[in-house]
Design a protein around this motif. Structure first.
Motif, PDB file in Angstrom:
ATOM      1  N   TYR A  19     -25.246  -2.673   2.309  1.00 30.43           N
ATOM      2  CA  TYR A  19     -24.073  -2.395   1.588  1.00 30.43           C
ATOM      3  C   TYR A  19     -22.978  -3.592   1.765  1.00 30.43           C
ATOM      4  O   TYR A  19     -22.726  -4.466   0.989  1.00 30.43           O
ATOM      5  CB  TYR A  19     -22.943  -1.271   1.515  1.00 30.43           C
ATOM      6  N   HIS A  22     -22.972  -7.301   0.345  1.00 28.40           N
ATOM      7  CA  HIS A  22     -21.908  -7.403  -0.756  1.00 28.40           C
ATOM      8  C   HIS A  22     -20.649  -8.043  -0.309  1.00 28.40           C
ATOM      9  O   HIS A  22     -20.316  -9.103  -0.921  1.00 28.40           O
ATOM     10  CB  HIS A  22     -21.707  -6.119  -1.724  1.00 28.40           C
ATOM     11  N   HIS A  46     -13.019  -5.761   1.331  1.00 29.87           N
ATOM     12  CA  HIS A  46     -12.378  -5.500  -0.045  1.00 29.87           C
ATOM     13  C   HIS A  46     -12.534  -3.940  -0.484  1.00 29.87           C
ATOM     14  O   HIS A  46     -11.960  -3.324  -1.279  1.00 29.87           O
ATOM     15  CB  HIS A  46     -12.547  -6.225  -1.194  1.00 29.87           C
ATOM     16  N   ASP A  47     -13.871  -3.463  -0.073  1.00 33.98           N
ATOM     17  CA  ASP A  47     -14.439  -2.266  -0.812  1.00 33.98           C
ATOM     18  C   ASP A  47     -14.405  -1.095   0.407  1.00 33.98           C
ATOM     19  O   ASP A  47     -14.613  -0.135   0.093  1.00 33.98           O
ATOM     20  CB  ASP A  47     -15.804  -2.307  -0.976  1.00 33.98           C
ATOM     21  N   ASP A 112     -15.625 -10.973  -5.881  1.00 39.06           N
ATOM     22  CA  ASP A 112     -16.437  -9.702  -5.810  1.00 39.06           C
ATOM     23  C   ASP A 112     -17.364  -9.444  -7.094  1.00 39.06           C
ATOM     24  O   ASP A 112     -18.342  -9.291  -7.210  1.00 39.06           O
ATOM     25  CB  ASP A 112     -15.290  -8.672  -5.885  1.00 39.06           C
ATOM     26  N   ASN A 116     -21.499  -9.183  -7.842  1.00 41.75           N
ATOM     27  CA  ASN A 116     -21.891  -8.054  -8.617  1.00 41.75           C
ATOM     28  C   ASN A 116     -22.743  -8.534  -9.778  1.00 41.75           C
ATOM     29  O   ASN A 116     -23.735  -7.893  -9.981  1.00 41.75           O
ATOM     30  CB  ASN A 116     -20.781  -7.119  -9.252  1.00 41.75           C
TER      31      ASN A 116
HETATM   32 MN    MN Z   1     -16.967  -5.077  -4.416  1.00 42.36          MN
END
Ligand code: MN
Length: 305
Positions: A19, A22, A46-47, A112, A116
């Motif tokens: 992860y 990202h 950010h996540d 972001d 994605n």
């Molecule tokens: Mn994100």
């Protein structure tokens, strides 16, 4: 990075990669945009509050309130859901901007989203289309409003590929494979002629060829009902010179070499666009009478655009 890595642990994305790839890519896109340090740090995290057990309070404690509030802004933004209903579109755009009192949050959200999009292949087809549609209708226009063109056209081309795969493939073949070879030779020829004159005039310069991106060509074809070969402004030559006086000097040199198309001359230095954009634009009938667009500007104007 260590903090995000620890928080996300062994989580993986749908593409199978770890992860943390990202947020790392998100931060990298922000660094390429020359975002400031808190923005890049927030990009890395950010996540975290949304997807891990680590909280915003933990971020606040370790990194202070500036970075924490950027991360909080991102978390808030992710709660806006896209419905696709026409009449909500405009209000959604407004909300997007209004919810954000720090523009850097929008930059992180864009970075972001761009990552994605780049990894959309790993997402199931239905969600893929939803994300592409949402990006094309909301994110890309906002990027345009803010004058962040590089992001806008990157997002548009990826969405175009997923939303209109057939048209994309056809245009990509025609433009990227057939047309660009021919255009590159032409650009080289024009560049040589202009370079010689600029050397004679003792003006320091750099010239680069710019190509229009696929989505904007396709938009022109559909909105103006034109065939690909009828769209002539698919490229431009950008001339960068040290001072404003040099810009006008170069304009004079180009207009002496080739006749300008009067309707296509724009002095955005004397009268900048509302978003602050500055540059001289002129389209001349170049060698072989081919319509050739020049954008003339200083390094500062180039940085700002
Ligand atoms: Mn994100």
């Amino acid at each position: 990075y260590d903090f995000a890595l620890q928080a996300h642990g062994q989580q993986t994305r749908k593409t199978g990669e770890l992860y943390t790839q990202h947020p790392l890519h998100t931060a990298y896109i922000l660094a390429q945009m020359k975002a400031d340090l808190p923005t890049i740090a927030a990009g890395l995290m950010h996540d975290v509050p949304e997807d891990t057990d680590t909280t915003l309070a933990d971020i606040q404690q370790q990194f202070g309130s500036e970075i924490a509030s950027l991360v909080e802004g991102i978390t808030k933004l992710s709660k806006i859901r896209y419905t696709g209903v026409e009449r909500y579109r405009e209000s959604l755009r407004k909300m997007f901007l209004a919810m954000t009192d720090d523009l850097r949050v929008i930059l992180i959200k864009f970075a972001d989203r761009l990552h994605n999009l780049r990894t959309l292949e790993g997402v199931d087809p239905k969600k893929r289309l939803r994300i592409a549609k949402e990006t094309l209708e909301i994110y890309a226009p906002i990027a345009g409003l803010l004058g962040i063109w590089r992001l806008k056209w990157q997002m548009e081309d990826i969405c175009f590929k997923y939303l209109y795969p057939e048209e994309y493939k056809k245009l990509e073949y025609k433009y990227e494979i057939e047309k660009k070879v021919e255009l590159n030779q032409y650009i080289q020829k024009v560049r040589n002629i202009v370079s010689k004159k600029l050397v004679e005039a003792k003006i320091e310069y750099s010239i680069e060829g710019r190509f229009k991106h696929l989505y904007s060509i396709w938009q022109k074809m559909t909105t103006k009902d034109r065939k690909f070969d009828e769209i002539y402004d698919v490229f431009a030559l950008r001339v960068i010179v040290p001072t404003v006086a040099d810009c006008y000097n170069v304009l004079g040199i180009i207009h002496t070499l080739w006749k300008p198309n009067y309707n296509r001359f724009k002095d955005y230095i004397a009268v900048p666009k509302p978003n602050g954009y500055r540059s001289l634009h002129t389209t001349v009938f170049g060698p072989e009478g081919k319509a050739t667009e020049f954008q003339i500007r200083t390094p500062e104007m180039n940085l700002e655009s």
